[in-house]
Design a protein around this motif. Structure first.
Motif, short mmCIF file in Angstrom:
data_model
loop_
_atom_site.label_atom_id
_atom_site.label_comp_id
_atom_site.label_asym_id
_atom_site.label_seq_id
_atom_site.Cartn_x
_atom_site.Cartn_y
_atom_site.Cartn_z
N ALA A 1 -3.29 0.89 -3.82
CA ALA A 1 -2.27 2.25 -3.32
C ALA A 1 -0.54 1.41 -3.18
N ALA B 1 2.38 2.39 -5.15
CA ALA B 1 3.53 2.52 -4.67
C ALA B 1 5.10 1.28 -4.63
N LYS C 1 4.93 4.05 -8.28
CA LYS C 1 4.19 4.68 -9.33
C LYS C 1 3.59 5.63 -8.91
N ARG C 2 2.55 6.76 -9.02
CA ARG C 2 1.85 7.71 -8.64
C ARG C 2 0.37 7.65 -9.81
N GLU D 1 -3.27 9.00 0.92
CA GLU D 1 -2.04 7.69 0.82
C GLU D 1 -1.32 8.71 -0.82
N PRO D 2 -0.05 8.41 -0.19
CA PRO D 2 1.15 9.21 -1.51
C PRO D 2 1.32 8.93 -3.23
N SER D 3 1.05 7.38 -2.97
CA SER D 3 0.96 6.73 -4.45
C SER D 3 -0.23 6.92 -5.31
N LEU E 1 -2.76 9.43 -7.32
CA LEU E 1 -3.47 10.58 -7.76
C LEU E 1 -5.09 10.58 -7.28
#
Ligand SMILES: *Cc1c(COP(=O)(O)O)cnc(C)c1O
Length: 221
Positions: free
Chosen positions: A105, A109, A113-114, A146-148, A150
């Motif tokens: 993650a 970040a 990237k995700r 973790e926003p980064s 999926l």
């Protein structure tokens, strides 16, 4: 590009598999211990997704093969390699602990990237890696913060040398966990057990020897 006999074999085996595996099920061609030329032959045959287990092996091979193909990391994630893994691959199928997921993650970040990831389940006594099925939902939940990343589903390796019934039972367990974790990808099934995987609802099979023939002796244990 002129095709060798080897390339014809790869194309013929891939096409036969592609015709037997439903179109909605993705085929990741696993090229570990195969040369870069095997990736080229697979792409020429219509493969669009390539899987590799080892970062050091994959990097030069990917660098040698231009083209638009998705690169899947299916090996053990060492946290200190997270940055290089994120730079080299499009998806990581083998996140089996929080520390490795957080390292990915952070690297994703930093790279802006995700990163799509799968939670690797341990459904077999013959497997070293993977989170216990009962612990998978908690790991998925933590990584979804973790926003980064999926978190798109689960991956598992079937039991080695097991009976068809044992394999089917292990895959059903994985499918049940996938139902709880959610996401779009259930990565189940290799050259010797893809049929059982399809019956369990796999959406992605990872095929090496069935496409490329037997691997040379493993380079790492
Ligand atoms: C090697 C490997 C495969 C492909 O194995 P085959 O039996 O050759 O199809 C698939 N998934 C993982 C995680 C692997 O390590």
């Amino acid at each position: 590009m002129s095709l060798s006999n080897d390339d014809d074999g790869i194309a013929a085996r891939y096409k036969a598999l592609r015709s037997q595996i439903p179109a909605h099920v993705r085929i990741v061609a696993v090229t570990k211990s195969q040369p870069a030329a095997a990736i080229e032959a697979a792409l020429a045959a219509g493969v669009t997704e390539i899987g590799e287990n080892y970062l050091q092996e994959a990097k030069p091979k990917f660098a040698a093969v231009a083209g638009d193909y998705a690169k899947h990391f299916i090996g053990h994630v060492q946290s200190n390699k997270a940055k290089a893994i994120v730079e080299t691959f499009d998806m990581v199928q083998s996140v089996d602990r929080l520390e490795a997921g957080r390292a990915l993650a952070k690297a994703a970040a930093a790279a802006g990237k995700r990163l799509p990831v799968l939670i690797q389940l341990n459904i077999s006594p013959s497997e070293r890696f993977g989170v216990r099925p009962e612990d998978a939902p908690e790991l998925a939940g933590a990584l979804r913060r973790e926003p980064s990343l999926l978190v798109d589903g689960v991956m598992a390796i079937g039991p080695l040398g097991a009976s068809r019934t044992e394999t089917a039972r292990a895959f059903e367990l994985a499918a049940g966990v996938f139902g709880v974790v959610g996401g779009a990808t259930l990565s189940l099934g290799m050259s010797d057990d893809w049929l059982e995987a399809l019956r369990a609802g796999s959406t992605m099979v990872r095929l090496g020897s069935a496409i490329f023939g037997a691997r040379p002796a493993p380079s790492r244990v």
